[in-house]
Design a protein around this motif. Structure first.
Motif, PDB file in Angstrom:
ATOM      1  N   GLN A 134      -8.156  -5.868  -0.300  1.00 40.03           N
ATOM      2  CA  GLN A 134      -7.721  -7.250  -0.111  1.00 40.03           C
ATOM      3  C   GLN A 134      -6.283  -7.270   0.418  1.00 40.03           C
ATOM      4  OE1 GLN A 134      -9.198  -9.681   0.773  1.00 40.03           O
ATOM      5  NE2 GLN A 134      -9.841 -10.993  -0.910  1.00 40.03           N
ATOM      6  N   ARG A 135      -5.476  -6.274   0.045  1.00 45.51           N
ATOM      7  CA  ARG A 135      -4.125  -6.182   0.608  1.00 45.51           C
ATOM      8  C   ARG A 135      -4.193  -5.921   2.108  1.00 45.51           C
ATOM      9  NH1 ARG A 135       0.007  -4.758  -3.548  1.00 45.51           N
ATOM     10  NH2 ARG A 135      -1.104  -4.752  -5.515  1.00 45.51           N
ATOM     11  N   VAL A 136      -5.125  -5.047   2.504  1.00 49.27           N
ATOM     12  CA  VAL A 136      -5.286  -4.760   3.935  1.00 49.27           C
ATOM     13  C   VAL A 136      -5.685  -6.045   4.674  1.00 49.27           C
ATOM     14  CG1 VAL A 136      -6.613  -3.471   5.649  1.00 49.27           C
ATOM     15  CG2 VAL A 136      -5.891  -2.346   3.536  1.00 49.27           C
ATOM     16  N   VAL A 137      -6.590  -6.819   4.058  1.00 42.76           N
ATOM     17  CA  VAL A 137      -7.031  -8.064   4.690  1.00 42.76           C
ATOM     18  C   VAL A 137      -5.845  -9.029   4.851  1.00 42.76           C
ATOM     19  CG1 VAL A 137      -8.502 -10.099   4.407  1.00 42.76           C
ATOM     20  CG2 VAL A 137      -9.401  -7.836   3.915  1.00 42.76           C
ATOM     21  N   ILE A 138      -4.976  -9.063   3.849  1.00 50.16           N
ATOM     22  CA  ILE A 138      -3.789  -9.928   3.953  1.00 50.16           C
ATOM     23  C   ILE A 138      -2.916  -9.453   5.117  1.00 50.16           C
ATOM     24  CG2 ILE A 138      -1.662 -10.643   2.785  1.00 50.16           C
ATOM     25  CD1 ILE A 138      -3.185 -10.603   0.160  1.00 50.16           C
ATOM     26  N   ALA A 139      -2.724  -8.140   5.230  1.00 54.13           N
ATOM     27  CA  ALA A 139      -1.944  -7.603   6.348  1.00 54.13           C
ATOM     28  C   ALA A 139      -2.587  -7.991   7.677  1.00 54.13           C
ATOM     29  CB  ALA A 139      -1.843  -6.080   6.231  1.00 54.13           C
ATOM     30  N   ILE A 160       0.863  -1.188   0.000  1.00 56.20           N
ATOM     31  CA  ILE A 160       0.000   0.000   0.000  1.00 56.20           C
ATOM     32  C   ILE A 160       0.893   1.230   0.000  1.00 56.20           C
ATOM     33  CG2 ILE A 160      -1.633   1.311   1.431  1.00 56.20           C
ATOM     34  CD1 ILE A 160      -3.046  -1.308   1.923  1.00 56.20           C
ATOM     35  N   PRO A 161       0.754   2.069  -1.023  1.00 52.04           N
ATOM     36  CA  PRO A 161       1.632   3.239  -1.119  1.00 52.04           C
ATOM     37  C   PRO A 161       1.370   4.243   0.010  1.00 52.04           C
ATOM     38  CG  PRO A 161       0.015   3.220  -2.915  1.00 52.04           C
ATOM     39  CD  PRO A 161      -0.193   1.969  -2.142  1.00 52.04           C
ATOM     40  N   SER A 162       2.398   4.936   0.430  1.00 52.08           N
ATOM     41  CA  SER A 162       2.421   5.851   1.587  1.00 52.08           C
ATOM     42  C   SER A 162       1.549   5.346   2.755  1.00 52.08           C
ATOM     43  CB  SER A 162       2.055   7.287   1.213  1.00 52.08           C
ATOM     44  OG  SER A 162       0.960   7.341   0.342  1.00 52.08           O
ATOM     45  N   PRO A 163       1.958   4.209   3.346  1.00 51.85           N
ATOM     46  CA  PRO A 163       1.149   3.597   4.413  1.00 51.85           C
ATOM     47  C   PRO A 163       0.966   4.506   5.621  1.00 51.85           C
ATOM     48  CG  PRO A 163       3.320   2.558   4.282  1.00 51.85           C
ATOM     49  CD  PRO A 163       3.182   3.439   3.081  1.00 51.85           C
ATOM     50  N   GLU A 164       1.944   5.387   5.906  1.00 52.04           N
ATOM     51  CA  GLU A 164       1.802   6.212   7.114  1.00 52.04           C
ATOM     52  C   GLU A 164       0.644   7.192   6.975  1.00 52.04           C
ATOM     53  OE1 GLU A 164       4.499   5.971   5.162  1.00 52.04           O
ATOM     54  OE2 GLU A 164       4.266   7.871   4.109  1.00 52.04           O
ATOM     55  N   LYS A 165       0.226   7.478   5.717  1.00 52.82           N
ATOM     56  CA  LYS A 165      -0.956   8.328   5.532  1.00 52.82           C
ATOM     57  C   LYS A 165      -2.220   7.482   5.441  1.00 52.82           C
ATOM     58  CE  LYS A 165       1.305  12.015   2.994  1.00 52.82           C
ATOM     59  NZ  LYS A 165       1.963  11.804   1.693  1.00 52.82           N
ATOM     60  N   ARG A 166      -2.127   6.377   4.674  1.00 54.74           N
ATOM     61  CA  ARG A 166      -3.323   5.573   4.428  1.00 54.74           C
ATOM     62  C   ARG A 166      -3.814   4.849   5.684  1.00 54.74           C
ATOM     63  NH1 ARG A 166      -4.741   4.924  -0.897  1.00 54.74           N
ATOM     64  NH2 ARG A 166      -6.769   4.600   0.053  1.00 54.74           N
ATOM     65  N   ILE A 167      -2.970   4.713   6.676  1.00 54.95           N
ATOM     66  CA  ILE A 167      -3.353   3.948   7.871  1.00 54.95           C
ATOM     67  C   ILE A 167      -4.567   4.558   8.558  1.00 54.95           C
ATOM     68  CG2 ILE A 167      -1.738   5.169   9.426  1.00 54.95           C
ATOM     69  CD1 ILE A 167      -1.346   2.386  10.782  1.00 54.95           C
ATOM     70  N   ASP A 168      -4.785   5.850   8.392  1.00 49.56           N
ATOM     71  CA  ASP A 168      -5.937   6.474   9.030  1.00 49.56           C
ATOM     72  C   ASP A 168      -7.164   6.550   8.123  1.00 49.56           C
ATOM     73  OD1 ASP A 168      -4.784   6.897  11.570  1.00 49.56           O
ATOM     74  OD2 ASP A 168      -3.573   8.519  10.718  1.00 49.56           O
ATOM     75  N   GLY A 169      -7.101   5.823   7.005  1.00 48.36           N
ATOM     76  CA  GLY A 169      -8.256   5.811   6.112  1.00 48.36           C
ATOM     77  C   GLY A 169      -9.269   4.752   6.526  1.00 48.36           C
ATOM     78  N   TYR A 170     -10.502   4.900   6.028  1.00 53.54           N
ATOM     79  CA  TYR A 170     -11.546   3.905   6.262  1.00 53.54           C
ATOM     80  C   TYR A 170     -11.589   2.933   5.088  1.00 53.54           C
ATOM     81  CZ  TYR A 170     -13.272   6.694  10.139  1.00 53.54           C
ATOM     82  OH  TYR A 170     -13.383   7.345  11.324  1.00 53.54           O
TER      83      TYR A 170
END
Lengths: 329, 335
Positions: free
Chosen positions: A162-167, A142-152
């Motif tokens: 699906q990448r988030v689910v794998i994580a 996931i590109p720029s994870p430090e920003k995307r981590i606060d997304g819904y």
């Protein structure tokens, strides 16, 4: 190697109905070695998802395990109380389902879902957990994870979810991941990306995978070994290249020939006549016999999974005595 | 009529959907109207007796295009001519009605496309009653209809007695056979098949694809086959159109297109198909996902994912010339 990581022996799953129990899985046995990817392939209703659900203890009533044993690293897990089973799910067995939205809570930021999971299963502080969550998002691409981590979840595309689910499935560093049709809901181009993420990450972290899918192509790309299921039983099991190139069971042979490919242009596809029987009407003896082009007298009795080298096939054709007896008559 | 005359001609077909929020919400939020161009200028012809495959990922506009071709959806711009007759036109009404009988459609979901409260025999008989078994005019008698339904059921590999059953008594593959029987009941020339096997298991898919081919040979049918499965297209189609974000990016003979794809997107799609036979064909991994069609990228819609994109791709939309919409492919041809 010290014995299998997951061992399933003679698993039987039944559904209670008014007309008596319906046998959905019948005598299913297989092993998964540590770090190994086992593909489980079959058509809808063959029992592949049910096998996965039985292992993680999530069979919905009226379904229940009616026999057999499931062991994880040598310890039985099929008769554990729900609280202990809950602890095994997540910590020791990670789970990936077809639709990422069934695994993600739409009301929580993905970062919170990841850190909660890490906090629940690992002895780390909140700050450390968040850092690990960011690292995992980076690992699944996931590109720029430090920003995307606060997304819904809704702010992510299907492939990214699906990448988030794998994580999420891997962040507690389980020894086994059960992935049930992880790419089926995705577009072809995204499918290939998710397969490679799953393959690379499980390899890097040494996790074994039980990959359940109806897509033989996905199995060929990903798995070390494959188990082919038919009507709630295992028809064939073996090293994936061997099964794809030289299938032993007539069902696998028919299945492989029925798949159109990019390489071969044919005038007609080989077809298996008929359809898989319903659970209420599985024929006695070999379940595939009524559709089998090579059926003979012995098939009236149910074939066990016979060992042929390091492969296995549930077919009387590989029993010398049975074939010899058939030639004599 | 010779074999190579076009049965369907699609000219500059375009469909725009209004996806704006309701009027009041828009007024309060001071938002402009928003539109989605699902199909953006499609041009192609389908020849009599061939299978034209249309491939693309979800959201590429292939189903919207199919629905416009059969007349289920009005085009925002452009025309569809079937045997020279414009179905949306204002010309000869009788001619339009006669043509409409000869177009049928098969849908993806055999569970949703058959009325669960009708008997299978009635489902198949409906087009016979509506259009008449032979030519135009009143439907045939009751006995003739029943006989014809039995014939059709046998043609698709079912038993004539199955006509008395309801759809829920059949499996997915058998339901798709019923849908095919219904489609050919009107004696069509042209059938649009929208993902006809995507909901089916592979062994059943093989049965249905073989059946579709047999019927094509016996009845001289022309197919427009919509699918996301490239192997199915390879097996069925004589020519293929590839769609990306509402645009046709490449059209070609199946063999040539699969052997030498010219558009980078086509190449990417082919590379993404799992290598079942483990033939070790070289593959390049693909990045990115299809962008949101509400807000397509400027220039060539594929440039953000294209490994070969050059400056012009970011600003100028490539025209569809010589069966491909790609600046690089056009340059190659000129040099």
């Amino acid at each position: 190697m010290t014995g299998p990581l997951l061992s399933v022996r003679d698993l039987r799953v039944e559904f209670a109905t008014r007309k008596g129990p319906l046998v959905a899985l019948d005598g299913v046995s297989f092993d998964i070695a540590p770090g190994e990817v086992l593909g489980v392939v079959g058509e809808s209703g063959a029992g592949k998802s049910l096998t996965g659900l039985a292992i993680i203890g999530l069979l919905d009533p009226p379904g229940r395990i009616a026999g057999g044993e499931i062991s994880l690293a040598g310890k039985r897990i099929d008769s554990l109380p729900p609280a202990q089973m809950r602890d095994i799910r997540g910590r020791r067995i990670g789970i990936i389902f077809q639709d990422p939205m069934t695994s993600l809570n739409p009301l929580l930021r993905i970062g919170d879902q990841l850190t909660e999971t890490i906090l629940a299963h690992k002895s780390v502080g909140r700050r450390e957990a968040r850092e690990r969550a960011i690292a995992w998002l980076g690992e699944v691409g996931i590109p720029s994870p430090e920003k995307r981590i606060d997304g819904y979840p809704h702010e992510f595309s299907g492939g990214m979810r699906q990448r988030v689910v794998i994580a999420l499935a891997l962040c507690a560093e389980p020894a086994l991941v059960i992935a049930d049709e992880p790419t089926t809901a995705l577009d072809v181009s995204v499918q290939a990306q998710i397969i490679s993420v799953l393959k690379n990450l499980t390899r890097r972290h040494g996790a074994a995978v039980m990959l359940i899918t109806h897509d033989m192509g996905v199995i060929a790309e990903t798995a070390d070994r494959v188990a082919v299921m038919y009507a709630g039983r295992i028809a064939e099991v073996g090293e994936v290249h061997e099964v794809v190139r030289d299938p032993l069971h007539p069902y696998t042979q028919g299945l492989m020939a029925a798949i159109p490919t990019l390489e071969v242009s044919a005038r007609r596809l080989a077809q298996i006549p008929g359809a898989m029987p319903r659970l209420s009407a599985i024929p006695p003896g070999c379940a595939f016999a009524p559709r089998c082009p090579r059926v003979f007298a012995r098939c009236a009795e149910r074939p066990p999974l016979m060992a042929i080298g390091d492969r296995g096939a549930a077919c009387w054709l590989y029993d010398r005595a049975a074939v010899a007896a058939d030639v004599r008559t | 009529m010779n074999a190579a005359d076009p049965i369907v001609e699609v000219h500059g077909l375009r469909r725009v959907f209004d996806v704006s929020a309701p009027f009041l919400s828009r007024l309060i939020a001071r938002e402009p109207r928003r539109t989605l161009t699902a199909v953006d200028g499609a041009d192609f012809t389908i020849l009599r007796g061939e299978t034209f495959g249309l491939v693309g990922e979800s959201g590429s506009g292939k189903s919207t295009l199919a629905r416009m071709v059969v007349g289920l959806l009005e085009a925002s711009q452009g025309r569809v001519l079937i045997e020279g007759v414009d179905l949306a036109g204002t010309g000869d009404k009788a001619a339009r009605r006669a043509i409409r009988r000869r177009i049928q459609m098969i849908f993806q979901d055999p569970y949703a496309s058959l009325n669960p409260r009708w008997r299978v025999g009635d489902i198949i008989a409906e087009p016979i009653r509506a259009f008449g078994a032979g030519g135009a005019g009143a439907g045939p008698g009751k006995r003739a209809t029943v006989a014809r339904v039995g014939e059709l059921l046998e043609l698709v590999g079912l038993h004539p007695a199955d006509g008395r059953k309801f759809p829920h008594e059949f499996s997915g593959g058998q339901r798709q056979r019923i849908a095919i029987a219904r489609a050919i009941a009107a004696q069509p020339d042209f059938i649009v098949c929208d993902e006809p096997t995507s909901a089916l298991d592979v062994s059943i898919q093989a049965q249905i694809l073989n059946l579709m081919r047999d019927l094509q040979d016996r009845l001289g049918l022309t197919y427009l086959l919509i699918t996301h499965n490239l192997a199915v297209v390879r097996f069925m189609a004589s020519r293929v159109g590839v769609m990306y974000l509402g645009r046709l990016v490449e059209i070609g003979e199946t063999e040539a297109l699969f052997a030498r794809p010219r558009h980078p997107y086509t190449r990417m799609l082919l590379d993404a198909v799992p290598d079942l036979m483990m033939s070790g064909r070289p593959r390049t991994p693909i990045g990115g996902e299809p962008p949101n069609p509400i807000d397509p990228p400027p220039g060539c819609p594929f440039h953000p994912r294209c490994p070969q994109a050059i400056a012009i791709c970011r600003t100028e939309r490539p025209a569809f010339i010589d069966n491909v919409a790609c600046h690089l492919a056009h340059d190659e041809r000129q040099n």
